[in-house]
Scaffold this active site. Structure first.
Site, PDB file in Angstrom:
ATOM      1  N   GLN A  13      -6.948 -15.339  -1.930  1.00  0.00           N
ATOM      2  CA  GLN A  13      -5.768 -14.911  -2.428  1.00  0.00           C
ATOM      3  C   GLN A  13      -4.864 -14.322  -1.072  1.00  0.00           C
ATOM      4  OE1 GLN A  13      -7.922 -11.899  -4.603  1.00  0.00           O
ATOM      5  NE2 GLN A  13      -6.105 -11.784  -5.754  1.00  0.00           N
ATOM      6  N   GLY A  19       5.032  -5.015   0.562  1.00  0.00           N
ATOM      7  CA  GLY A  19       5.127  -4.654  -0.910  1.00  0.00           C
ATOM      8  C   GLY A  19       5.861  -3.636  -1.349  1.00  0.00           C
ATOM      9  N   GLY A  21       6.064   0.001  -2.996  1.00  0.00           N
ATOM     10  CA  GLY A  21       5.198   1.168  -3.622  1.00  0.00           C
ATOM     11  C   GLY A  21       5.991   1.894  -4.908  1.00  0.00           C
ATOM     12  N   ASP A  47       2.664  -2.547  -5.771  1.00  0.00           N
ATOM     13  CA  ASP A  47       1.583  -1.258  -5.838  1.00  0.00           C
ATOM     14  C   ASP A  47       1.951  -0.257  -6.978  1.00  0.00           C
ATOM     15  OD1 ASP A  47      -0.736  -0.352  -4.476  1.00  0.00           O
ATOM     16  OD2 ASP A  47       0.613   1.565  -4.769  1.00  0.00           O
ATOM     17  N   TYR A  52       0.049   7.180 -11.413  1.00  0.00           N
ATOM     18  CA  TYR A  52       1.252   7.251 -11.329  1.00  0.00           C
ATOM     19  C   TYR A  52       2.301   7.071 -12.785  1.00  0.00           C
ATOM     20  CZ  TYR A  52       0.273   5.668  -6.773  1.00  0.00           C
ATOM     21  OH  TYR A  52      -0.217   5.409  -5.422  1.00  0.00           O
ATOM     22  N   LYS A  81      -4.825   1.183  -9.574  1.00  0.00           N
ATOM     23  CA  LYS A  81      -6.195   1.649  -9.105  1.00  0.00           C
ATOM     24  C   LYS A  81      -6.620   2.469 -10.194  1.00  0.00           C
ATOM     25  CE  LYS A  81      -3.085   2.084  -5.181  1.00  0.00           C
ATOM     26  NZ  LYS A  81      -1.612   2.848  -5.602  1.00  0.00           N
ATOM     27  N   HIS A 114      -8.979   4.579  -6.274  1.00  0.00           N
ATOM     28  CA  HIS A 114      -8.033   5.409  -5.850  1.00  0.00           C
ATOM     29  C   HIS A 114      -8.513   6.392  -4.608  1.00  0.00           C
ATOM     30  CE1 HIS A 114      -3.469   6.691  -6.877  1.00  0.00           C
ATOM     31  NE2 HIS A 114      -3.677   6.924  -5.659  1.00  0.00           N
ATOM     32  N   ASN A 167      -8.587   5.709   0.396  1.00  0.00           N
ATOM     33  CA  ASN A 167      -8.814   6.803   0.699  1.00  0.00           C
ATOM     34  C   ASN A 167     -10.214   7.082   1.221  1.00  0.00           C
ATOM     35  OD1 ASN A 167      -6.222   8.076   0.601  1.00  0.00           O
ATOM     36  ND2 ASN A 167      -6.382   7.663  -1.644  1.00  0.00           N
ATOM     37  N   SER A 215       2.361   5.238   2.297  1.00  0.00           N
ATOM     38  CA  SER A 215       3.190   6.163   3.059  1.00  0.00           C
ATOM     39  C   SER A 215       3.472   5.820   4.589  1.00  0.00           C
ATOM     40  CB  SER A 215       2.524   7.402   3.338  1.00  0.00           C
ATOM     41  OG  SER A 215       1.944   8.106   2.093  1.00  0.00           O
ATOM     42  N   THR A 277      15.980   3.076  -4.059  1.00  0.00           N
ATOM     43  CA  THR A 277      17.240   3.044  -3.573  1.00  0.00           C
ATOM     44  C   THR A 277      17.655   1.452  -3.326  1.00  0.00           C
ATOM     45  OG1 THR A 277      17.044   5.139  -3.000  1.00  0.00           O
ATOM     46  CG2 THR A 277      19.191   4.193  -2.413  1.00  0.00           C
ATOM     47  N   ASN A 284      13.890  -2.412   3.677  1.00  0.00           N
ATOM     48  CA  ASN A 284      12.464  -2.136   3.921  1.00  0.00           C
ATOM     49  C   ASN A 284      11.937  -3.869   3.967  1.00  0.00           C
ATOM     50  OD1 ASN A 284      12.881   0.474   3.907  1.00  0.00           O
ATOM     51  ND2 ASN A 284      11.886   0.732   1.984  1.00  0.00           N
TER      52      ASN A 284
HETATM   53  N1  LIG Z   1      -3.620   5.274  -2.371  1.00  0.00           N
HETATM   54  C1  LIG Z   1      -3.065   6.123  -2.552  1.00  0.00           C
HETATM   55  O1  LIG Z   1      -3.670   7.224  -2.387  1.00  0.00           O
HETATM   56  C2  LIG Z   1      -1.671   6.330  -1.997  1.00  0.00           C
HETATM   57  C3  LIG Z   1      -1.117   7.444  -1.579  1.00  0.00           C
HETATM   58  C4  LIG Z   1       0.417   7.603  -1.402  1.00  0.00           C
HETATM   59  C5  LIG Z   1       1.158   6.546  -1.414  1.00  0.00           C
HETATM   60  N2  LIG Z   1       0.442   5.272  -1.924  1.00  0.00           N
HETATM   61  C6  LIG Z   1       1.345   4.018  -2.411  1.00  0.00           C
HETATM   62  O2  LIG Z   1       2.102   3.743  -1.118  1.00  0.00           O
HETATM   63  C7  LIG Z   1       3.423   3.850  -1.563  1.00  0.00           C
HETATM   64  C8  LIG Z   1       4.288   4.139  -0.340  1.00  0.00           C
HETATM   65  O3  LIG Z   1       3.824   5.426  -0.044  1.00  0.00           O
HETATM   66  P1  LIG Z   1       4.813   6.820  -0.219  1.00  0.00           P
HETATM   67  O4  LIG Z   1       5.918   6.659  -1.511  1.00  0.00           O
HETATM   68  O5  LIG Z   1       3.814   7.919  -0.156  1.00  0.00           O
HETATM   69  O6  LIG Z   1       5.700   7.038   0.903  1.00  0.00           O
HETATM   70  P2  LIG Z   1       6.820   6.106   1.858  1.00  0.00           P
HETATM   71  O7  LIG Z   1       6.913   4.757   1.135  1.00  0.00           O
HETATM   72  O8  LIG Z   1       6.495   6.390   3.487  1.00  0.00           O
HETATM   73  O9  LIG Z   1       8.041   7.083   1.604  1.00  0.00           O
HETATM   74  C9  LIG Z   1       8.877   7.198   0.379  1.00  0.00           C
HETATM   75  C10 LIG Z   1      10.020   8.036   0.471  1.00  0.00           C
HETATM   76  O10 LIG Z   1      10.932   7.409   1.611  1.00  0.00           O
HETATM   77  C11 LIG Z   1      12.250   7.003   1.014  1.00  0.00           C
HETATM   78  N3  LIG Z   1      12.614   5.967   1.903  1.00  0.00           N
HETATM   79  C12 LIG Z   1      12.157   4.708   1.583  1.00  0.00           C
HETATM   80  N4  LIG Z   1      12.806   3.681   2.262  1.00  0.00           N
HETATM   81  C13 LIG Z   1      13.567   4.419   3.277  1.00  0.00           C
HETATM   82  C14 LIG Z   1      14.302   4.208   4.143  1.00  0.00           C
HETATM   83  N5  LIG Z   1      14.458   2.483   4.520  1.00  0.00           N
HETATM   84  N6  LIG Z   1      14.948   4.956   4.576  1.00  0.00           N
HETATM   85  C15 LIG Z   1      14.913   6.191   4.214  1.00  0.00           C
HETATM   86  N7  LIG Z   1      14.256   6.661   3.409  1.00  0.00           N
HETATM   87  C16 LIG Z   1      13.506   5.786   2.794  1.00  0.00           C
HETATM   88  C17 LIG Z   1      12.116   7.064  -0.399  1.00  0.00           C
HETATM   89  O11 LIG Z   1      13.147   7.332  -1.096  1.00  0.00           O
HETATM   90  P3  LIG Z   1      13.842   6.856  -2.314  1.00  0.00           P
HETATM   91  O12 LIG Z   1      12.897   6.369  -3.274  1.00  0.00           O
HETATM   92  O13 LIG Z   1      14.846   7.941  -2.970  1.00  0.00           O
HETATM   93  O14 LIG Z   1      15.011   5.566  -1.667  1.00  0.00           O
HETATM   94  C18 LIG Z   1      10.834   8.107  -0.614  1.00  0.00           C
HETATM   95  O15 LIG Z   1      11.282   9.477  -0.814  1.00  0.00           O
HETATM   96  C19 LIG Z   1       3.372   4.668  -2.770  1.00  0.00           C
HETATM   97  O16 LIG Z   1       4.766   4.573  -3.423  1.00  0.00           O
HETATM   98  C20 LIG Z   1       2.328   4.374  -3.433  1.00  0.00           C
HETATM   99  O17 LIG Z   1       2.492   2.955  -4.056  1.00  0.00           O
HETATM  100  C21 LIG Z   1      -0.784   5.273  -2.312  1.00  0.00           C
END
Ligand SMILES: NC(=O)c1ccc[n+]([C@@H]2O[C@H](COP(=O)([O-])OP(=O)(O)OC[C@H]3O[C@@H](n4cnc5c(N)ncnc54)[C@H](OP(=O)(O)O)[C@@H]3O)[C@@H](O)[C@H]2O)c1
Length: 329
Positions: A13, A19, A21, A47, A52, A81, A114, A167, A215, A277, A284
């Site tokens: 795949q 992708g 989040g 994702d 969520y 997850k 997860h 994790n 993140s 947004t 991105n």
């Molecule tokens: N497996 C796990 O345990 C686990 C843990 C955490 C996350 N995840 C997954 O990974 C994804 C991403 O991680 P995350 O949501 O923790 O953090 P992230 O993607 O690093 O950051 C998201 C934050 O950044 C802002 N943002 C996004 N693009 C931006 C840009 N170009 N400029 C400025 N600010 C920006 C978003 O705001 P707006 O939305 O307001 O635009 C949001 O507040 C999650 O959504 C989830 O699907 C998985």
């Protein structure tokens, strides 16, 4: 601009390297709008997770795109997850089926455990973790082999094309590998310029495990989540204000976020930035028309902070740190 790079899973795949989040979307309308924008812009990798609580609206949008003929199911890469309350051999299948029902899909492309710690499941209880009279109701030590066997059965049954972990630390992945008939195809962990996880990446590479960085922007919105959970906010690493990245971004006429994401792709991992947004969703994914050179990459490698830069330590979950399978000791 569509995602032009992909990672190949052991099954063959292709997982698009960029992708979207979906953690902490506010309501159904918000996530539906974001996924519509993302699909219009060429995102094909989404994702989500049972915890969520947005699988349903995401599934709704996906199915609208498929039934209108704009997309075929096989054009998409969908990950969800197994929640912490599902980390028990008796509950893997039940939660897999719940997620498919929520998403209104016959299969997901990737199903991940997860987190390596299990919580008791209470019918009608919290979707995240279980607490009674202030006491965390965790499962005893995680039986990794037994749980993984149930994950493998999801592949056999056609509910998941691939299965993986999230994790888990090196020692826990090693335990899973020992008993695996179907090896984990993917590990999803926190990775960004300040927490580069080089040992873990090296280990995954040696073992044929693809890696997804969560993140990837060190989640600038994380303190809002801590507040919502009633936890103390803390000083978070601030990638978006980093002067070194800003200089590289200026050189390439890109934004700091774009450089931070491009760095991840060039070290061989996929990234799943979350945004609701439209302008940022576009920003991105617009990272396939430039290349960071050796000097840029060296400067970005040197930004490594390590453990103190970790955002998602899961300590908002009561009792998690005390569990023998807490992976971030
Ligand atoms: N497996 C796990 O345990 C686990 C843990 C955490 C996350 N995840 C997954 O990974 C994804 C991403 O991680 P995350 O949501 O923790 O953090 P992230 O993607 O690093 O950051 C998201 C934050 O950044 C802002 N943002 C996004 N693009 C931006 C840009 N170009 N400029 C400025 N600010 C920006 C978003 O705001 P707006 O939305 O307001 O635009 C949001 O507040 C999650 O959504 C989830 O699907 C998985």
């Amino acid at each position: 601009m569509a995602s032009k790079i992909s990672l190949t899973l052991p099954s063959g795949q292709k997982m698009p390297a960029l992708g979207i989040g979906t953690f902490e979307t506010k309501n159904d309308e918000e996530v539906e709008a974001a996924i519509n924008v993302a699909l219009e812009l060429g995102y094909r990798h989404i994702d989500t997770a049972f915890v969520y609580q947005n699988e349903r609206p995401i599934g709704k949008v996906i199915n609208q795109w498929i039934s209108s003929g704009k997309l075929k199911r096989q054009d998409l890469f969908i990950t969800t997850k197994l929640p912490l309350i599902g980390v028990h051999p008796d509950r893997v299948e039940m939660f897999m089926k719940k997620s498919l029902e929520n998403l209104q899909l016959d299969y997901v492309d990737l199903y991940l455990i997860h987190f390596p710690v299990g919580y008791k499941y209470q019918e009608g209880g919290s979707h995240m973790f279980s607490v009674e009279n202030g006491v965390a109701l965790t499962e005893p030590k995680t039986d990794h082999a037994a749980i993984w066997k149930k994950m493998e059965e999801q592949v056999d049954a056609g509910r998941a094309k691939s299965i993986g972990l999230s994790n888990y630390n090196i020692s826990q992945i090693t335990t899973v590998l020992k008993s695996a008939r179907i090896r984990p195809a993917n590990l999803q962990v926190e990775i960004h310029v300040y927490l580069q996880q080089r040992n873990l990446l090296e280990f995954c590479k040696k073992n044929g495990i693809t890696v997804v960085a969560y993140s990837p922007l060190a989640n600038p919105g994380f303190n809002k989540f801590l507040e919502k959970m009633g936890s103390k906010t803390r000083q978070l690493p601030d990638i978006l204000s980093d002067p070194v990245i800003a200089k590289i971004a200026q050189k390439h006429k890109k934004t700091v976020a774009q450089v931070a994401l491009r760095f991840l792709l060039q070290i061989g991992v996929a990234a799943i930035p979350k945004s609701v947004t439209p302008k940022r969703i576009e920003e991105n994914i617009s990272i396939f028309d430039f290349n960071l050179d050796e000097k840029d990459m060296k400067a970005l490698y040197d930004l490594e902070v390590g453990e103190p830069a970790r955002i998602a330590d899961f300590k908002v979950i009561p009792g998690v740190e005390k569990h023998p399978d807490y992976p971030m000791k």
